[in-house]
Design a protein around this motif. Structure first.
Motif, short mmCIF file in Angstrom:
data_model
loop_
_atom_site.label_atom_id
_atom_site.label_comp_id
_atom_site.label_asym_id
_atom_site.label_seq_id
_atom_site.Cartn_x
_atom_site.Cartn_y
_atom_site.Cartn_z
N TYR A 1 3.71 -5.37 4.62
CA TYR A 1 5.04 -5.41 4.02
C TYR A 1 5.92 -6.43 4.74
O TYR A 1 6.55 -7.27 4.10
N ALA A 2 5.96 -6.39 6.06
CA ALA A 2 6.79 -7.31 6.82
C ALA A 2 6.36 -8.76 6.63
O ALA A 2 7.19 -9.67 6.59
N LEU B 1 7.59 8.13 3.71
CA LEU B 1 6.61 7.21 3.14
C LEU B 1 5.40 7.98 2.65
O LEU B 1 4.92 8.89 3.32
N SER B 2 4.88 7.60 1.51
CA SER B 2 3.63 8.16 1.01
C SER B 2 2.63 7.03 0.83
O SER B 2 2.95 6.01 0.23
N VAL B 3 1.44 7.24 1.37
CA VAL B 3 0.35 6.29 1.22
C VAL B 3 -0.89 7.07 0.80
O VAL B 3 -0.92 8.29 0.90
N GLY C 1 0.78 -1.23 0.00
CA GLY C 1 0.00 0.00 0.00
C GLY C 1 0.81 1.28 0.00
O GLY C 1 0.27 2.37 0.09
N PHE C 2 2.14 1.16 -0.13
CA PHE C 2 2.97 2.36 -0.18
C PHE C 2 2.98 2.92 -1.59
O PHE C 2 3.14 2.19 -2.56
N ASP D 1 0.21 1.71 9.81
CA ASP D 1 0.61 0.53 10.59
C ASP D 1 0.22 -0.76 9.87
O ASP D 1 0.99 -1.73 9.84
N ALA D 2 -0.96 -0.78 9.27
CA ALA D 2 -1.40 -1.98 8.53
C ALA D 2 -0.52 -2.19 7.31
O ALA D 2 -0.16 -3.34 6.99
#
Length: 82
Positions: A40-41, A25-27, A8-9, A34-35
């Motif tokens: 990503y992780a 970061l841009s979302v 979602g980035f 956080d989600a």
């Protein structure tokens, strides 16, 4: 790169000066950062391993909450001379 997009980035930039890093970061508006980080992780064991390694090198800034190493920053100046 694909994992960042899937999480979602929209844009990720890292700036370095000596041993200091700032990640930008841009979302999408209203997105849950956080989600996105959790997605990503979870996308790769290698990414999760990298995050664990980096966590040993990070220091929380003054004013951060418990367990918080990345904190939102307020944009205080943006010049676009186009």
């Amino acid at each position: 790169v694909h994992a960042l997009r899937e999480a979602g980035f929209e844009r990720v930039r890292i700036h370095r000066f000596g041993n200091r890093l700032v990640m930008q970061l841009s979302v999408a508006a209203g997105a849950d950062l956080d989600a996105a980080n959790r997605r990503y992780a979870a996308s790769s064991a290698r990414i999760a391993e990298w995050d664990r390694l980096m966590a040993t090198l990070q220091r929380a800034p003054a004013g951060a909450g418990p367990g918080q190493t990345w904190v939102p920053m307020n944009l205080i100046f943006d010049f676009d001379g186009r």
